[in-house]
Design an enzyme around this catalytic site. Structure first.
Site, short mmCIF file in Angstrom:
data_model
loop_
_atom_site.label_atom_id
_atom_site.label_comp_id
_atom_site.label_asym_id
_atom_site.label_seq_id
_atom_site.Cartn_x
_atom_site.Cartn_y
_atom_site.Cartn_z
N HIS A 180 2.78 2.97 -8.81
CA HIS A 180 2.39 1.60 -9.03
C HIS A 180 4.04 1.06 -9.77
CE1 HIS A 180 -1.38 1.78 -7.58
NE2 HIS A 180 -1.87 2.47 -8.61
N ARG B 31 -5.03 -1.53 9.16
CA ARG B 31 -6.55 -2.40 8.79
C ARG B 31 -6.10 -3.60 7.68
NH1 ARG B 31 -8.22 2.69 6.59
NH2 ARG B 31 -7.62 2.81 4.56
N THR C 286 -10.90 -7.30 -5.00
CA THR C 286 -12.22 -7.13 -5.74
C THR C 286 -12.75 -6.17 -5.67
OG1 THR C 286 -12.80 -8.27 -3.46
CG2 THR C 286 -12.83 -9.93 -4.99
N SER D 192 -8.22 -4.87 5.52
CA SER D 192 -8.73 -4.72 4.06
C SER D 192 -8.90 -6.10 3.17
CB SER D 192 -7.65 -4.04 3.12
OG SER D 192 -7.52 -2.51 3.67
N LEU E 151 9.90 -21.61 -3.71
CA LEU E 151 9.16 -20.26 -2.90
C LEU E 151 7.74 -20.15 -3.66
CD1 LEU E 151 8.90 -17.58 -1.51
CD2 LEU E 151 10.11 -16.47 -3.37
N ARG F 132 -0.32 8.91 -10.31
CA ARG F 132 -0.27 7.56 -9.36
C ARG F 132 0.39 6.37 -10.15
NH1 ARG F 132 -3.88 7.21 -5.34
NH2 ARG F 132 -4.31 4.90 -5.88
N ASP G 53 0.78 -1.23 0.00
CA ASP G 53 -0.07 -0.03 0.04
C ASP G 53 0.89 1.14 0.05
OD1 ASP G 53 -2.24 1.59 -0.20
OD2 ASP G 53 -2.84 1.10 2.27
C1 FPP Z 1 -2.03 0.18 -3.19
O1 FPP Z 1 -1.32 1.30 -3.37
C2 FPP Z 1 -1.49 -0.43 -4.20
C3 FPP Z 1 -2.23 -1.06 -5.16
C4 FPP Z 1 -3.73 -1.21 -5.07
C5 FPP Z 1 -1.66 -1.86 -6.09
C6 FPP Z 1 -0.19 -2.83 -5.98
C7 FPP Z 1 0.37 -3.18 -7.26
C8 FPP Z 1 1.36 -3.40 -7.67
C9 FPP Z 1 2.65 -2.88 -6.62
C10 FPP Z 1 1.98 -3.70 -8.83
C11 FPP Z 1 1.47 -4.85 -9.63
C12 FPP Z 1 1.78 -6.00 -8.60
C13 FPP Z 1 2.84 -7.20 -9.18
C14 FPP Z 1 2.52 -8.27 -8.43
C15 FPP Z 1 3.62 -7.13 -10.23
P1 FPP Z 1 -2.84 2.62 -3.46
O2 FPP Z 1 -2.56 3.03 -5.02
O3 FPP Z 1 -3.82 2.20 -2.75
O4 FPP Z 1 -1.75 3.82 -2.71
P2 FPP Z 1 -2.44 4.94 -1.87
O5 FPP Z 1 -3.51 4.45 -0.57
O6 FPP Z 1 -1.29 5.78 -1.40
O7 FPP Z 1 -3.10 5.81 -2.86
#
Ligand code: FPP
Length: 237
Positions: free
Chosen positions: A34, A191, A63, A193, A128, A30, A17
């Site tokens: 990612h 949390r 989801t 989630s 793993l 954003r 997160d």
């Molecule tokens: C939460 O940050 C992150 C996500 C919903 C996406 C997590 C995905 C990746 C790290 C990349 C894809 C994964 C793989 C396995 C290659 P947020 O966007 O909710 O951040 P914020 O709470 O600061 O807005």
């Protein structure tokens, strides 16, 4: 403390997160957060195989994440495909078995095919297990397991009395895997989630303000050190 002598967690779960906030702090879209987050994914997977952690579960897409803007969703899917493209050979060479938690039917054809092909290519690897939560929800997983067992009862394949913890766990995405020992959530949110609700029953929680794109191997080692100082009683004294 000599952490080498203390028990290592066998199964670590991470709610990745803070990507959006990481990007916002830098006045970037954003999607940059990612993208940086994916770099941490491979770094942490490598750290786990170096540390001999046999199970790692990562929450990539819930989801509920479909509620995000369409462009962000398609970017996340693109990043997932790029991750597979770039790292599948390396994962194979290092004995990583990919397992998807979640309903892949809702993913686009291209993403689903790549993901399922990666699962197939890594299925005999043993060092793993990397569980990736994709269109995953803990409540959804429990409901699916309950329905699968109900169907078996209805078809007279099993008796209601045969439904015990082990039978239930055989219907989860983590079939034949140990429960979570350590659940890590960076970014300051306190949390769960909807992540691995069944498997975290006795997990130790580790929260930190670090944002996922800043999460390093050293952060992971720090979380493991803390875990090793915990006194796990599993309901006993
Ligand atoms: C939460 O940050 C992150 C996500 C919903 C996406 C997590 C995905 C990746 C790290 C990349 C894809 C994964 C793989 C396995 C290659 P947020 O966007 O909710 O951040 P914020 O709470 O600061 O807005």
């Amino acid at each position: 403390m000599d952490s080498a002598k203390k028990e290592m967690p066998k199964h670590i779960g991470i709610i990745m997160d803070g990507n959006g906030r990481w990007a916002k702090k830098r006045n970037l879209p954003r999607t940059y957060g990612h993208k940086e987050g994916v770099k941490r994914v491979i770094e942490i997977v490598k750290a786990c195989y170096k540390l001999n952690i046999p199970y790692l579960s990562l929450y990539a897409f819930s989801t509920e994440n479909w509620k995000r803007p369409e462009q962000e969703v398609s970017n996340l899917m693109f990043l997932l495909r790029s991750f597979i493209d770039q790292y599948l050979d390396e994962l194979c060479e290092n004995g990583v078995k990919l397992n998807i938690m979640g309903d892949v039917l809702a993913l686009g054809d291209k993403t689903r095919e790549m993901v399922m092909d990666a699962v197939k290519r890594t299925e005999s690897n043993k060092d793993l297990v990397l569980n990736i939560g994709l269109n995953y929800g803990g409540q959804d997983e429990i409901l699916r397991a309950a329905k699968a067992l109900a169907q078996k009862v209805e078809a007279k394949e099993i008796n209601v009395d045969a439904i015990d913890k082990e039978a239930f766990e055989r219907e989860l995405y983590t079939k034949n895997q140990p429960p979570l020992d350590l659940l890590i959530r960076p970014s300051g949110e306190l949390r769960v989630s909807n992540f691995m609700l069944w498997q975290l029953a006795y997990a130790e929680f580790w929260f930190s303000d670090i944002l996922w794109p800043d999460f390093t191997e050293e952060t992971l080692k720090g979380a493991i050190d803390d875990y090793q100082c915990r006194n796990r009683r599993f309901g006993g004294v």
